[in-house]
Design a protein around this motif. Structure first.
Motif, PDB file in Angstrom:
ATOM      1  N   UNK A  17       0.836  -1.198   0.000  1.00  0.00           N
ATOM      2  CA  UNK A  17       0.000   0.000   0.000  1.00  0.00           C
ATOM      3  C   UNK A  17       0.873   1.251   0.000  1.00  0.00           C
ATOM      4  N   UNK A  18       1.918   1.255   0.786  1.00  0.00           N
ATOM      5  CA  UNK A  18       2.842   2.399   0.816  1.00  0.00           C
ATOM      6  C   UNK A  18       3.500   2.580  -0.555  1.00  0.00           C
ATOM      7  N   UNK A  19       3.850   1.472  -1.212  1.00  0.00           N
ATOM      8  CA  UNK A  19       4.446   1.563  -2.554  1.00  0.00           C
ATOM      9  C   UNK A  19       3.450   2.166  -3.547  1.00  0.00           C
ATOM     10  N   UNK A  20       2.199   1.718  -3.498  1.00  0.00           N
ATOM     11  CA  UNK A  20       1.178   2.261  -4.403  1.00  0.00           C
ATOM     12  C   UNK A  20       0.927   3.738  -4.142  1.00  0.00           C
ATOM     13  N   UNK A  21       0.932   4.127  -2.871  1.00  0.00           N
ATOM     14  CA  UNK A  21       0.737   5.523  -2.503  1.00  0.00           C
ATOM     15  C   UNK A  21       1.904   6.373  -3.012  1.00  0.00           C
ATOM     16  N   UNK A  22       3.120   5.877  -2.857  1.00  0.00           N
ATOM     17  CA  UNK A  22       4.298   6.598  -3.348  1.00  0.00           C
ATOM     18  C   UNK A  22       4.241   6.747  -4.866  1.00  0.00           C
ATOM     19  N   UNK A  23       3.763   5.728  -5.556  1.00  0.00           N
ATOM     20  CA  UNK A  23       3.607   5.796  -7.007  1.00  0.00           C
ATOM     21  C   UNK A  23       2.593   6.877  -7.382  1.00  0.00           C
ATOM     22  N   UNK A  24       1.485   6.943  -6.661  1.00  0.00           N
ATOM     23  CA  UNK A  24       0.476   7.971  -6.924  1.00  0.00           C
ATOM     24  C   UNK A  24       1.055   9.368  -6.719  1.00  0.00           C
ATOM     25  N   UNK A  25       1.837   9.541  -5.666  1.00  0.00           N
ATOM     26  CA  UNK A  25       2.470  10.842  -5.406  1.00  0.00           C
ATOM     27  C   UNK A  25       3.446  11.181  -6.525  1.00  0.00           C
ATOM     28  N   UNK A  26       4.297  10.217  -6.881  1.00  0.00           N
ATOM     29  CA  UNK A  26       5.308  10.436  -7.927  1.00  0.00           C
ATOM     30  C   UNK A  26       4.678  10.792  -9.270  1.00  0.00           C
ATOM     31  N   UNK A  27       3.527  10.176  -9.568  1.00  0.00           N
ATOM     32  CA  UNK A  27       2.855  10.419 -10.853  1.00  0.00           C
ATOM     33  C   UNK A  27       1.968  11.662 -10.825  1.00  0.00           C
ATOM     34  N   UNK A  86      -7.605   6.093  -3.083  1.00  0.00           N
ATOM     35  CA  UNK A  86      -6.254   6.058  -3.630  1.00  0.00           C
ATOM     36  C   UNK A  86      -6.350   5.888  -5.130  1.00  0.00           C
ATOM     37  N   UNK A  87      -5.648   6.732  -5.871  1.00  0.00           N
ATOM     38  CA  UNK A  87      -5.561   6.588  -7.318  1.00  0.00           C
ATOM     39  C   UNK A  87      -4.441   5.599  -7.633  1.00  0.00           C
ATOM     40  N   UNK A  88      -4.768   4.624  -8.496  1.00  0.00           N
ATOM     41  CA  UNK A  88      -3.833   3.544  -8.804  1.00  0.00           C
ATOM     42  C   UNK A  88      -3.743   3.385 -10.317  1.00  0.00           C
ATOM     43  N   UNK A  89      -2.521   3.215 -10.802  1.00  0.00           N
ATOM     44  CA  UNK A  89      -2.329   2.952 -12.223  1.00  0.00           C
ATOM     45  C   UNK A  89      -2.866   1.563 -12.557  1.00  0.00           C
ATOM     46  N   UNK A  90      -3.512   1.409 -13.715  1.00  0.00           N
ATOM     47  CA  UNK A  90      -4.083   0.109 -14.075  1.00  0.00           C
ATOM     48  C   UNK A  90      -3.075  -1.043 -14.011  1.00  0.00           C
ATOM     49  N   UNK A  91      -1.879  -0.846 -14.538  1.00  0.00           N
ATOM     50  CA  UNK A  91      -0.888  -1.928 -14.534  1.00  0.00           C
ATOM     51  C   UNK A  91      -0.499  -2.317 -13.111  1.00  0.00           C
ATOM     52  N   UNK A  92      -0.440  -1.347 -12.221  1.00  0.00           N
ATOM     53  CA  UNK A  92      -0.099  -1.648 -10.829  1.00  0.00           C
ATOM     54  C   UNK A  92      -1.210  -2.457 -10.162  1.00  0.00           C
ATOM     55  N   UNK A  93      -2.465  -2.085 -10.419  1.00  0.00           N
ATOM     56  CA  UNK A  93      -3.575  -2.833  -9.843  1.00  0.00           C
ATOM     57  C   UNK A  93      -3.629  -4.245 -10.416  1.00  0.00           C
ATOM     58  N   UNK A  94      -3.494  -4.348 -11.726  1.00  0.00           N
ATOM     59  CA  UNK A  94      -3.559  -5.657 -12.376  1.00  0.00           C
ATOM     60  C   UNK A  94      -2.445  -6.576 -11.896  1.00  0.00           C
ATOM     61  N   UNK A  95      -1.307  -5.996 -11.485  1.00  0.00           N
ATOM     62  CA  UNK A  95      -0.184  -6.787 -10.998  1.00  0.00           C
ATOM     63  C   UNK A  95      -0.377  -7.351  -9.606  1.00  0.00           C
ATOM     64  N   UNK A  96      -1.410  -6.885  -8.898  1.00  0.00           N
ATOM     65  CA  UNK A  96      -1.691  -7.411  -7.565  1.00  0.00           C
ATOM     66  C   UNK A  96      -2.382  -8.766  -7.692  1.00  0.00           C
ATOM     67  N   UNK A  97      -2.015  -9.713  -6.853  1.00  0.00           N
ATOM     68  CA  UNK A  97      -2.635 -11.036  -6.960  1.00  0.00           C
ATOM     69  C   UNK A  97      -4.101 -11.023  -6.538  1.00  0.00           C
ATOM     70  N   UNK A  98      -4.876 -11.926  -7.130  1.00  0.00           N
ATOM     71  CA  UNK A  98      -6.264 -12.170  -6.733  1.00  0.00           C
ATOM     72  C   UNK A  98      -6.225 -13.201  -5.614  1.00  0.00           C
ATOM     73  N   UNK A  99      -6.554 -12.805  -4.393  1.00  0.00           N
ATOM     74  CA  UNK A  99      -6.452 -13.722  -3.253  1.00  0.00           C
ATOM     75  C   UNK A  99      -7.762 -13.884  -2.494  1.00  0.00           C
ATOM     76  N   UNK A 100      -8.774 -13.120  -2.853  1.00  0.00           N
ATOM     77  CA  UNK A 100     -10.017 -13.108  -2.084  1.00  0.00           C
ATOM     78  C   UNK A 100     -11.114 -13.897  -2.786  1.00  0.00           C
TER      79      UNK A 100
END
Length: 128
Positions: A17-27, A86-100
């Motif tokens: 989550x921290x990585x995704x947040x940092x990506x949102x800030x950077x972008x 949280x705003x997330x890039x599509x590729x970043x979201x798609x890269x997360x595993x489906x676990x639920x």
């Protein structure tokens, strides 16, 4: 190109989550928690949940458009779950595993939509 959001919920640990947040800030994406906020206030041992709810575009940042605005079920340091975005890039979201499983996803969506959760901003106002 008409891109829709995926109809799924994904679980992430705090470091992801921290990585995704940092990506949102950077972008330069609008919905993020600000540098260091999650590190300070998110429960470091918790699992958090992202649910994409709309496609968002930035005219001034076309290289990061479209992206997905996600509702976030965030567990904070006192163990309480709050609603955030949280705003997330599509590729970043798609890269997360489906676990639920489906029932868990439905439960999370219902909590986000109808759970009477405090927002992250409301929680922050009483937990400086």
């Amino acid at each position: 190109m008409n891109v829709g959001v995926p109809r799924t919920v994904k679980a992430v640990d705090t470091s992801e989550l921290i990585r995704l947040d940092a990506e949102a800030i950077e972008c330069g994406l609008n919905r993020n928690h600000g540098v260091g906020w999650l590190l300070e206030f998110a429960d470091s041992t918790a699992v958090h949940y992202l649910w994409p709810v709309l496609v968002h575009r930035l005219r001034h940042r076309p290289e990061f458009s479209p992206h997905w605005r996600c509702m976030l079920l965030l567990t904070v340091r006192d163990g309480q779950q709050v609603l955030s975005l949280l705003d997330v890039l599509p590729a970043s979201f798609e890269g997360l595993p489906e676990t639920l499983d489906g029932a868990t996803k439905t439960d999370i969506v219902l909590r986000l939509e109808h759970g009477g959760l405090l927002t992250q901003a409301q929680w922050s106002a009483v937990n400086p």
